[in-house]
Motif scaffolding. Structure first.
Motif, mmCIF file in Angstrom:
data_model
loop_
_atom_site.group_PDB
_atom_site.id
_atom_site.type_symbol
_atom_site.label_atom_id
_atom_site.label_comp_id
_atom_site.label_asym_id
_atom_site.label_seq_id
_atom_site.Cartn_x
_atom_site.Cartn_y
_atom_site.Cartn_z
ATOM 1 N N SER A 57 0.865 -1.184 0.000
ATOM 2 C CA SER A 57 0.000 0.000 0.000
ATOM 3 C C SER A 57 0.893 1.222 0.000
ATOM 4 N N LEU A 58 0.356 2.317 -0.458
ATOM 5 C CA LEU A 58 1.166 3.538 -0.492
ATOM 6 C C LEU A 58 1.511 4.034 0.907
ATOM 7 N N ASP A 59 0.650 3.788 1.885
ATOM 8 C CA ASP A 59 0.962 4.202 3.252
ATOM 9 C C ASP A 59 2.160 3.431 3.791
ATOM 10 N N SER A 60 2.259 2.153 3.440
ATOM 11 C CA SER A 60 3.412 1.371 3.848
ATOM 12 C C SER A 60 4.691 1.928 3.229
ATOM 13 N N THR A 61 4.594 2.355 1.978
ATOM 14 C CA THR A 61 5.753 2.953 1.323
ATOM 15 C C THR A 61 6.207 4.207 2.052
ATOM 16 N N ILE A 62 5.259 5.068 2.380
ATOM 17 C CA ILE A 62 5.605 6.307 3.073
ATOM 18 C C ILE A 62 6.222 6.006 4.436
ATOM 19 N N ILE A 63 5.601 5.126 5.184
ATOM 20 C CA ILE A 63 6.037 4.864 6.555
ATOM 21 C C ILE A 63 7.399 4.184 6.587
ATOM 22 N N SER B 240 -3.483 -1.516 -3.137
ATOM 23 C CA SER B 240 -2.412 -0.521 -3.192
ATOM 24 C C SER B 240 -2.799 0.811 -2.580
ATOM 25 N N ASN B 241 -4.080 1.072 -2.431
ATOM 26 C CA ASN B 241 -4.536 2.367 -1.934
ATOM 27 C C ASN B 241 -5.935 2.204 -1.338
ATOM 28 N N LEU B 242 -6.205 2.952 -0.292
ATOM 29 C CA LEU B 242 -7.540 2.928 0.311
ATOM 30 C C LEU B 242 -8.603 3.354 -0.686
ATOM 31 N N THR B 243 -8.290 4.312 -1.544
ATOM 32 C CA THR B 243 -9.254 4.744 -2.562
ATOM 33 C C THR B 243 -9.616 3.584 -3.484
ATOM 34 N N ASN B 244 -8.620 2.773 -3.845
ATOM 35 C CA ASN B 244 -8.888 1.599 -4.682
ATOM 36 C C ASN B 244 -9.825 0.631 -3.979
ATOM 37 N N LEU B 245 -9.575 0.393 -2.705
ATOM 38 C CA LEU B 245 -10.402 -0.534 -1.935
ATOM 39 C C LEU B 245 -11.848 -0.078 -1.870
ATOM 40 N N THR C 204 -0.124 19.383 -0.854
ATOM 41 C CA THR C 204 0.322 18.607 0.300
ATOM 42 C C THR C 204 -0.824 17.949 1.040
ATOM 43 N N TYR C 205 -2.051 18.423 0.825
ATOM 44 C CA TYR C 205 -3.190 17.886 1.557
ATOM 45 C C TYR C 205 -4.124 17.070 0.675
ATOM 46 N N GLY C 206 -3.754 16.845 -0.584
ATOM 47 C CA GLY C 206 -4.628 16.112 -1.491
ATOM 48 C C GLY C 206 -4.685 14.632 -1.209
ATOM 49 N N SER C 207 -3.607 14.094 -0.637
ATOM 50 C CA SER C 207 -3.515 12.666 -0.361
ATOM 51 C C SER C 207 -3.121 12.441 1.087
ATOM 52 N N LEU C 208 -3.742 11.460 1.707
ATOM 53 C CA LEU C 208 -3.401 11.097 3.081
ATOM 54 C C LEU C 208 -1.942 10.672 3.179
ATOM 55 N N ALA C 209 -1.446 9.964 2.175
ATOM 56 C CA ALA C 209 -0.051 9.528 2.173
ATOM 57 C C ALA C 209 0.897 10.717 2.151
ATOM 58 N N THR C 210 0.561 11.732 1.378
ATOM 59 C CA THR C 210 1.404 12.929 1.330
ATOM 60 C C THR C 210 1.422 13.644 2.671
ATOM 61 N N MET C 211 0.279 13.693 3.335
ATOM 62 C CA MET C 211 0.218 14.292 4.666
ATOM 63 C C MET C 211 1.124 13.541 5.636
ATOM 64 N N LEU C 212 1.069 12.232 5.580
ATOM 65 C CA LEU C 212 1.900 11.410 6.457
ATOM 66 C C LEU C 212 3.375 11.616 6.143
ATOM 67 N N TRP C 213 3.714 11.646 4.863
ATOM 68 C CA TRP C 213 5.093 11.882 4.439
ATOM 69 C C TRP C 213 5.603 13.233 4.933
ATOM 70 N N LEU C 214 4.778 14.253 4.801
ATOM 71 C CA LEU C 214 5.189 15.588 5.216
ATOM 72 C C LEU C 214 5.467 15.625 6.721
ATOM 73 N N THR C 215 4.667 14.909 7.491
ATOM 74 C CA THR C 215 4.898 14.829 8.936
ATOM 75 C C THR C 215 6.239 14.171 9.238
ATOM 76 N N LEU C 216 6.551 13.061 8.561
ATOM 77 C CA LEU C 216 7.808 12.356 8.783
ATOM 78 C C LEU C 216 9.010 13.197 8.367
ATOM 79 N N VAL C 217 8.872 13.891 7.252
ATOM 80 C CA VAL C 217 9.980 14.706 6.748
ATOM 81 C C VAL C 217 10.255 15.887 7.677
ATOM 82 N N ARG C 218 9.200 16.566 8.105
ATOM 83 C CA ARG C 218 9.380 17.712 8.997
ATOM 84 C C ARG C 218 9.960 17.281 10.338
ATOM 85 N N ARG C 219 9.583 16.093 10.793
ATOM 86 C CA ARG C 219 10.111 15.597 12.057
ATOM 87 C C ARG C 219 11.615 15.404 11.973
ATOM 88 N N ARG C 220 12.120 15.165 10.778
ATOM 89 C CA ARG C 220 13.550 14.962 10.601
ATOM 90 C C ARG C 220 14.276 16.244 10.224
#
Length: 415
Positions: free
Chosen positions: A112-118, A156-161, A366-382
């Motif tokens: 899933s894309l969330d797994s990729t981001i995480i 691969s994506n919640l939207t697909n499901l 940055t807010y169009g996809s949940l995965a992008t939101m999660l990625w942005l959080t991880l990147v900013r944390r670093r």
């Protein structure tokens, strides 16, 4: 109730998210918009409870994966994985970038894309921080490949499901239609990134790092086993059309229990690392969109043309525009009832067109996809502060050609 109030709240919320005055977090803005929506009676408390029930599966899946990722990262697993790809690149910065991009596509397709981001973001960050590469191209690769390659399978994506299950599309039909658009989208995305970041990718570099990696001890081994079993369980549950949260929560909480019992980590440390703000953002945006649905969309009759190609194109444009207004998951939830009134080839093509727009299109913001939101959080944390404007510049260069190529390829796939 004034019919224009809900669109006004949504517009004001999105404007504040985009501009982030005084650095206000996106989650605070979404929460404020949701509170205003409830206070004006647009959505009732019962409606909020319904939103929580609808989002519980996705959010619990994310929670479990966050916990698992935090523990695995601290055990040094991601550092070791990063070094494998360094050696495969044979000291070429371009080959390393391409290899990590392809890896991200494979993980997205089968997990899933969330797994990729995480999982992939910490891997890449570990690699670039040890060798002092310019992190920006590699960080952008994480989020864009996750969105671009998430077309391939229902899992691969919640939207697909959501589309796959509610419109009862066969798994084989879904995969047969979307394999070529996915392949084309990933190829075009990679080509665009190699051009966009041509001056920022490293050239030749020393494979060996001056910093010592975490040793392979019992903690490393246990974390690796939990990670492997969880990923396998996620894939199996996805193929069996069962809730993915069962796997992520079992893996994440199971490893947490072992780590706390072995006194390798404190519970408070893990709780402090979880991106709670992301959950607030998702719930807040769902409440706001529910207000739009109940007070405004209820009075609007939406139709699609009967021609399959026209339906595909219209749904693709609607998915792209809507995802960058409301976030792609709420958009798909609103769109599925419209698609359910269609039938046959028209419905399927409209559904696939919607997913093109809702999976690739959200990368514009940055807010169009949940995965992008999660990625942005991880990147900013670093410590990498990517502004919304900076992100959108890359999105505007990348999304149009990728989306156009994927759409054209879907049109040539036999129906």
């Amino acid at each position: 109730m004034l019919p224009w109030l809900s669109p006004l709240i949504l517009g004001a919320t999105l404007a504040l998210i985009l501009t982030r005055p005084r650095g206000i977090p996106e989650s605070w803005v979404a929460a404020l918009g949701a509170v205003v929506t409830v206070l004006f009676g647009i959505v009732s408390i019962r409606g909020v409870a319904a939103v929580l029930a609808e989002t519980a599966g996705a959010l619990l899946f994310l929670l479990g994966m966050m916990v698992l990722t935090i523990l695995v990262e601290q055990a040094g697993v991601f550092d070791r994985v990063a070094e494998v790809f360094v050696r495969l690149s044979r000291g070429s910065g371009v080959l390393l970038f391409c290899g990590l991009f392809i890896l991200g596509a494979l993980v997205t397709i089968f997990l899933s894309l969330d797994s990729t981001i995480i999982m992939l973001t910490p891997v890449i960050y570990s690699l670039v921080s040890r060798r002092r590469f310019d992190a920006l191209p590699f960080m952008f690769a994480c989020t864009f490949v996750a969105n671009t390659s998430s077309l391939a399978l229902p899992i691969s994506n919640l939207t697909n499901l959501l589309v796959y299950s509610q419109l009862q599309i066969r798994f084989g039909d879904f995969a047969a239609r979307m394999w070529l658009p996915t392949l084309v989208a990933v190829g075009v995305n990679l080509a665009v990134f190699l051009w966009v970041f041509r001056g920022r990718l490293p050239g030749r570099f020393e494979i060996e790092s001056s910093e010592r990696l975490t040793k392979i001890d019992s903690r490393f081994v246990i974390s690796s086993i939990f990670l492997a079993l969880t990923l396998a369980a996620v894939l199996l549950l996805g193929l069996a059309d069962l809730p993915l949260a069962w796997a992520s929560l079992t893996g994440g909480l199971g490893l947490l229990g072992v780590a706390v019992w072995r006194r390798e980590i404190h519970l408070s440390t893990v709780l402090g690392e979880i991106s709670w703000s992301l959950f607030v953002f998702v719930i807040g945006m769902f409440v706001i969109v529910r207000g739009i649905e109940q007070s405004w969309l209820a009075t609007v009759k939406l139709t699609l043309p009967s021609d399959p190609t026209s339906s595909l194109l219209m749904a693709m444009f609607a998915g792209t525009l809507g995802s960058n207004i409301t976030n792609n998951v709420p958009l798909v939830i609103l769109a599925v009832p419209v698609l359910s009134h269609l039938s046959g080839a028209t419905q399927k093509m409209a559904a696939f067109g919607l997913l093109l727009g809702a999976n690739i299109g959200p990368a514009l913001t940055t807010y169009g996809s949940l995965a992008t939101m999660l990625w942005l959080t991880l990147v900013r944390r670093r410590g990498i502060d990517i502004s919304n404007i900076e992100y959108m510049k890359v999105g505007l260069l990348t999304v149009p050609p990728v989306l156009a190529a994927a759409t054209l390829s879907l049109l040539v796939v036999p129906r």
